[in-house]
Design an enzyme around this catalytic site. Structure first.
Site, mmCIF file in Angstrom:
data_model
loop_
_atom_site.group_PDB
_atom_site.id
_atom_site.type_symbol
_atom_site.label_atom_id
_atom_site.label_comp_id
_atom_site.label_asym_id
_atom_site.label_seq_id
_atom_site.Cartn_x
_atom_site.Cartn_y
_atom_site.Cartn_z
ATOM 1 N N TYR A 136 3.134 -1.683 -2.458
ATOM 2 C CA TYR A 136 4.278 -1.135 -3.208
ATOM 3 C C TYR A 136 3.985 0.317 -3.584
ATOM 4 C CZ TYR A 136 6.977 -0.058 -7.382
ATOM 5 O OH TYR A 136 7.754 0.564 -8.301
ATOM 6 N N LYS A 183 -4.916 -15.170 14.756
ATOM 7 C CA LYS A 183 -6.372 -15.315 14.863
ATOM 8 C C LYS A 183 -6.789 -16.244 13.729
ATOM 9 C CE LYS A 183 -10.422 -14.170 16.586
ATOM 10 N NZ LYS A 183 -10.875 -14.683 17.892
ATOM 11 N N ASP A 216 -7.154 -12.763 21.055
ATOM 12 C CA ASP A 216 -8.087 -12.355 22.108
ATOM 13 C C ASP A 216 -7.791 -13.111 23.407
ATOM 14 O OD1 ASP A 216 -8.793 -14.572 20.620
ATOM 15 O OD2 ASP A 216 -10.951 -14.219 20.663
ATOM 16 N N ASP A 240 1.095 -4.283 18.044
ATOM 17 C CA ASP A 240 0.970 -2.905 18.521
ATOM 18 C C ASP A 240 0.075 -2.868 19.757
ATOM 19 O OD1 ASP A 240 1.381 -0.203 18.499
ATOM 20 O OD2 ASP A 240 -0.200 0.227 17.053
ATOM 21 N N ASP A 244 1.261 -2.435 24.046
ATOM 22 C CA ASP A 244 0.795 -1.377 24.955
ATOM 23 C C ASP A 244 0.231 -2.014 26.223
ATOM 24 O OD1 ASP A 244 1.445 0.680 23.221
ATOM 25 O OD2 ASP A 244 -0.461 1.726 23.500
#
Ligand code: ATP
Length: 353
Positions: A136, A183, A216, A240, A244
């Protein structure tokens, strides 16, 4: 229809201009109402004009708009005295653009490691380990001493629920399969909560099949059998990185489109960065931003801004596919076309439709 237009840094001005032309052309046939673009400074242009990379003026203008197209930013190159949070992070937080939708699709005519890839990564965009947006006040990343760096990861039920609903709704309109990436064997509480909430939400979508993978293992699966996934939902940092990877497997980062959205606003922004190494050389691939703009148009159509915008989105996607199928591509894809030549070919395809 008023839409914001933010050039960004590096290759931003080149690909934003190409995208604006393609959107205008795609709309010209299906709608009598052209987009009224509202150019807004952000990044280096804003530093030159307003002294800061993210002026209040730009944020106030965006408040009035349902969507915008934004070029990439190279915030690492801003002068130290004005360098703060990355412009993209400030905008995502200010407008609570909690979902980042990143498709990875291979095109006929484009060499790809995974030619059959057609998946969508639905990335939670507002919390996780991203210290620039998960608090915040203050930041989730800090240094208590010069030699100790710490990072706080945040996962909330609310954020997990809304991103899981987004992923399941998307899957309903596709191949009806969601893979939750986490994970939970190591980050048991945080990504464990993410996994559990996604499973709970998925029960509301009985026609959508759900499975899950450790992040992974997912990286390996993407390389080995990236063409078997449909919708992948995951937290911020995993999303993210995996997007890619998926973008590159489908041909190039230059194809990697992305839409950042909330329930009432959307921002088209390519998944790649500002590529300063090729900026100004007319070599950038504008496809990712063009496809992102098509996603924005479709999102606007689905949110009551006019069915013609959805038709324009289809026209853009089709014209890009046809351009690739005709063997026209930029250097990142092994082709010879410059940014402007590629754009002209897409425009020509649009006129032909
Ligand atoms: P960010 O962290 O802001 O996402 P980055 O450090 O990951 O940026 P990019 O700017 O995305 O890096 O560039 C990575 C590589 O991909 C560079 O070699 C760049 O030239 C290339 N690249 C990125 N986008 C494009 C594009 N649209 N067309 C051609 N090459 C691109």
């Amino acid at each position: 229809m008023r839409l914001g237009l933010i050039e960004g840094d590096g290759i931003g001005p080149e690909i934003v201009d190409a995208t604006r032309r393609v959107v205008d052309e795609a709309l010209s046939v299906v709608s009598a109402d052209p987009v009224r673009w509202v150019p807004l400074p952000l990044g280096h242009k804003a530093i030159a004009e307003h002294g800061v990379p993210v002026p209040d003026f730009t944020l106030d203008q965006l408040e009035e708009l349902p969507g915008w197209v934004m070029g990439p930013h190279d915030s690492a190159s801003y002068p130290a005295q004005v360098r703060g949070k990355a412009p993209g992070a400030i905008i995502r937080k200010r407008f609570d653009l909690f979902a980042n939708i990143r498709p990875a699709r291979a095109f006929r005519g484009v060499r790809a490691v995974t030619p059959g890839m057609d998946l969508v990564i639905v990335r939670e965009n507002s919390e996780g380990l991203y210290g620039d947006r998960n608090m915040y006040a203050g930041a989730g990343e800090f240094m208590p001493t010069p030699d100790v760096a710490m990072s706080v990861g945040v996962v909330t039920r609310t954020a997990c629920e809304r991103i899981a609903h987004m992923a399941c709704r998307l899957a309903k309109d596709r191949r009806k399969r969601v893979t939750v990436v986490h994970k939970a064997n190591v980050l048991t509480l945080t990504t464990g909560l993410f996994l559990n909430v996604c499973r709970e939400v998925a029960q509301h979508y009985p026609d959508v099949a759900v499975d899950d993978e450790h992040v992974d293992a997912m990286a390996a699966h993407l390389v080995r059998r990236g063409d078997t996934f449909d919708v992948v939902v995951t937290e911020n940092l995993f999303g993210d990185i995996l997007s890619d990877l998926a973008g590159e497997l489908s041909g190039s980062l230059g194809l990697a489109a992305s839409l950042n959205c909330s329930e009432n606003r959307a921002m088209a922004q390519a998944a790649h960065g500002a590529a300063p190494d090729i900026a100004g050389h007319n070599r950038a691939n504008p496809t990712a931003l063009m496809l992102s703009a098509a996603m924005l148009l479709r999102w606007l159509a689905e949110h009551g801004h006019g069915a013609s915008l959805g038709l324009a989105a289809k026209r853009i996607e089709h014209s890009i596919s046809e351009t690739f199928a005709a063997g026209v591509a930029t250097a990142d894809l092994g082709g010879r076309a410059s940014t402007s030549e590629f754009t002209e070919r897409v425009l020509a395809q649009l006129r032909r439709l």
